[in-house]
Design an enzyme around this catalytic site. Sequence first.
Site, PDB file in Angstrom:
ATOM      1  N   HIS A 243     -53.208  10.916 -43.441  1.00  0.00           N
ATOM      2  CA  HIS A 243     -53.955   9.675 -43.346  1.00  0.00           C
ATOM      3  C   HIS A 243     -55.418  10.020 -43.072  1.00  0.00           C
ATOM      4  O   HIS A 243     -55.726  11.058 -42.504  1.00  0.00           O
ATOM      5  CB  HIS A 243     -53.367   8.853 -42.190  1.00  0.00           C
ATOM      6  CG  HIS A 243     -53.882   7.460 -42.071  1.00  0.00           C
ATOM      7  ND1 HIS A 243     -55.100   7.163 -41.503  1.00  0.00           N
ATOM      8  CD2 HIS A 243     -53.327   6.260 -42.421  1.00  0.00           C
ATOM      9  CE1 HIS A 243     -55.278   5.856 -41.504  1.00  0.00           C
ATOM     10  NE2 HIS A 243     -54.224   5.279 -42.053  1.00  0.00           N
TER      11      HIS A 243
ATOM     12  N   ASP B 156     -49.369  14.006 -35.520  1.00  0.00           N
ATOM     13  CA  ASP B 156     -49.630  12.576 -35.705  1.00  0.00           C
ATOM     14  C   ASP B 156     -48.292  11.853 -35.808  1.00  0.00           C
ATOM     15  O   ASP B 156     -47.591  11.953 -36.808  1.00  0.00           O
ATOM     16  CB  ASP B 156     -50.462  12.389 -36.983  1.00  0.00           C
ATOM     17  CG  ASP B 156     -50.660  10.927 -37.359  1.00  0.00           C
ATOM     18  OD1 ASP B 156     -50.113  10.037 -36.673  1.00  0.00           O
ATOM     19  OD2 ASP B 156     -51.355  10.667 -38.365  1.00  0.00           O
TER      20      ASP B 156
ATOM     21  N   GLN C 209     -46.137   7.181 -37.575  1.00  0.00           N
ATOM     22  CA  GLN C 209     -44.975   6.655 -38.293  1.00  0.00           C
ATOM     23  C   GLN C 209     -43.654   7.155 -37.733  1.00  0.00           C
ATOM     24  O   GLN C 209     -42.641   6.464 -37.821  1.00  0.00           O
ATOM     25  CB  GLN C 209     -45.073   7.011 -39.780  1.00  0.00           C
ATOM     26  CG  GLN C 209     -46.292   6.470 -40.487  1.00  0.00           C
ATOM     27  CD  GLN C 209     -46.315   4.950 -40.541  1.00  0.00           C
ATOM     28  OE1 GLN C 209     -45.284   4.289 -40.621  1.00  0.00           O
ATOM     29  NE2 GLN C 209     -47.512   4.381 -40.495  1.00  0.00           N
TER      30      GLN C 209
ATOM     31  N   LYS D  53     -47.097   0.048 -34.125  1.00  0.00           N
ATOM     32  CA  LYS D  53     -46.070   0.524 -35.053  1.00  0.00           C
ATOM     33  C   LYS D  53     -44.675   0.433 -34.433  1.00  0.00           C
ATOM     34  O   LYS D  53     -43.670   0.519 -35.140  1.00  0.00           O
ATOM     35  CB  LYS D  53     -46.323   1.987 -35.428  1.00  0.00           C
ATOM     36  CG  LYS D  53     -47.731   2.328 -35.864  1.00  0.00           C
ATOM     37  CD  LYS D  53     -48.063   1.858 -37.244  1.00  0.00           C
ATOM     38  CE  LYS D  53     -49.404   2.440 -37.699  1.00  0.00           C
ATOM     39  NZ  LYS D  53     -49.811   1.948 -39.019  1.00  0.00           N
TER      40      LYS D  53
ATOM     41  N   CYS E  95     -54.890   4.547 -47.122  1.00  0.00           N
ATOM     42  CA  CYS E  95     -55.751   5.467 -46.362  1.00  0.00           C
ATOM     43  C   CYS E  95     -55.360   6.922 -46.606  1.00  0.00           C
ATOM     44  O   CYS E  95     -55.428   7.761 -45.697  1.00  0.00           O
ATOM     45  CB  CYS E  95     -55.707   5.143 -44.874  1.00  0.00           C
ATOM     46  SG  CYS E  95     -56.461   3.560 -44.462  1.00  0.00           S
TER      47      CYS E  95
END
Length: 414
Positions: A131, A208, A211, A234, A372
């Site tokens: 991203h 990261d 998600q 999220k 993104c």
Amino acid sequence: MIQAEVNINTYNIAEIRKQFPVLERMVKGKKLVYFDNAATAQKPKVVLDALIYYYQQYNANIHRGIHSLAEEATAAFEATRDTARDFINAKHREEIIFTRGVTEGINLVAATWGRQNIKEGDEIIISAMEHHSNIVPWQMLCLEKKARLKIIPINDKGELLIDEYKKLITPKTKLISIVHASNSLGTINPVKEIIEIAHRHNIIVLVDGAQSSVHLDIDVQDMDCDFFVLSSHKIYGPTGVGVLYGKKELLEEMPPYMGGGEMIKEVTFDHTTYNELPYKFEAGTPNIADTVAFKAALDFVNEVGKENIRSHEEALTKYAMEKLSQIEGVRLIGTAQHKTSVVSFIVEGVHPQDIGILLDNYGIAVRTGHHCCQPLMNRLEIPGTVRASFGMYNTKEEVDELVKGVEKTIKMLK
């Protein structure tokens, strides 16, 4: 404290859906079908109630007040820190730093650890599926420090080429920042293996988890990552709240990110001493209400059970991929063996945005564009995709509506 209104022993999708008021909404005369969960998930009633309860009953600034409301607000705020610690199995509660989200968490590490440790000629490794929030901060740091950014390539399924990753590592490699699960492809990356390889070379690793944190069981101690970032919104929580996890010894060595109230011990015009962890990185009045409500979201997810949610979402993902792949002209993008509940596709000869606009006419919310991830789309040689991403409340019947909507859209556009 407000408790979840549903006690789910088995996966009762009807009861789960009742907890999300927005799912009763009509969009353009149609019942809402919300398939944009990878962008942000909807909020259960317990989260909404927690926000209202805070503002109605104990709205006050935290940590420094001695009156009852301040003490209650502080206790609720810090209870979220403990819940977040448990959610990712951090060793110490002071390793949980509240941020505005994943983007700020990555920027914080780049601006503190990065500026302190990256020197001219050093190397930072990311992947081809990142991203923008895990690309741009490192580009900015590399430009400032005259360092080099290197990219792990992927195959056409959207899987990292681990052998190529190993070849990228040199004695100059200082940091690897990698997405756990791709927001655009759904690919789940083998982060534990990536970290093990990196640590053999004494390389720091940031993961990261934007998600992955809502879908996968996260154990930062088992993973052995040095940093991990996630976003509340999220995980069925409010926007504007996130967590940066960092190993205590790293956080203690890092300079503050911002100056102001709360992050100090003593201030004179000649000298300032900084507060202890985690407050050193939490300058100013934080997003108190949303942080408090984030605990309600985490408790809700824990009550439903990640394993239950994951099984439900995996079944939906498999069903959607099978049905969509049977439509003439549809090509699935991102077919990795290990995926989260993201289904991205294109229709030959049709721009993704046109499909998204027409699906909205049927009440179906999907995301279109590059998500993104412009470098990834360039690698795949496509302008973008249509992305349907599933949450705990989505149903097989809604997938059927998506399939019918795509079929009608293709007929209309062709």
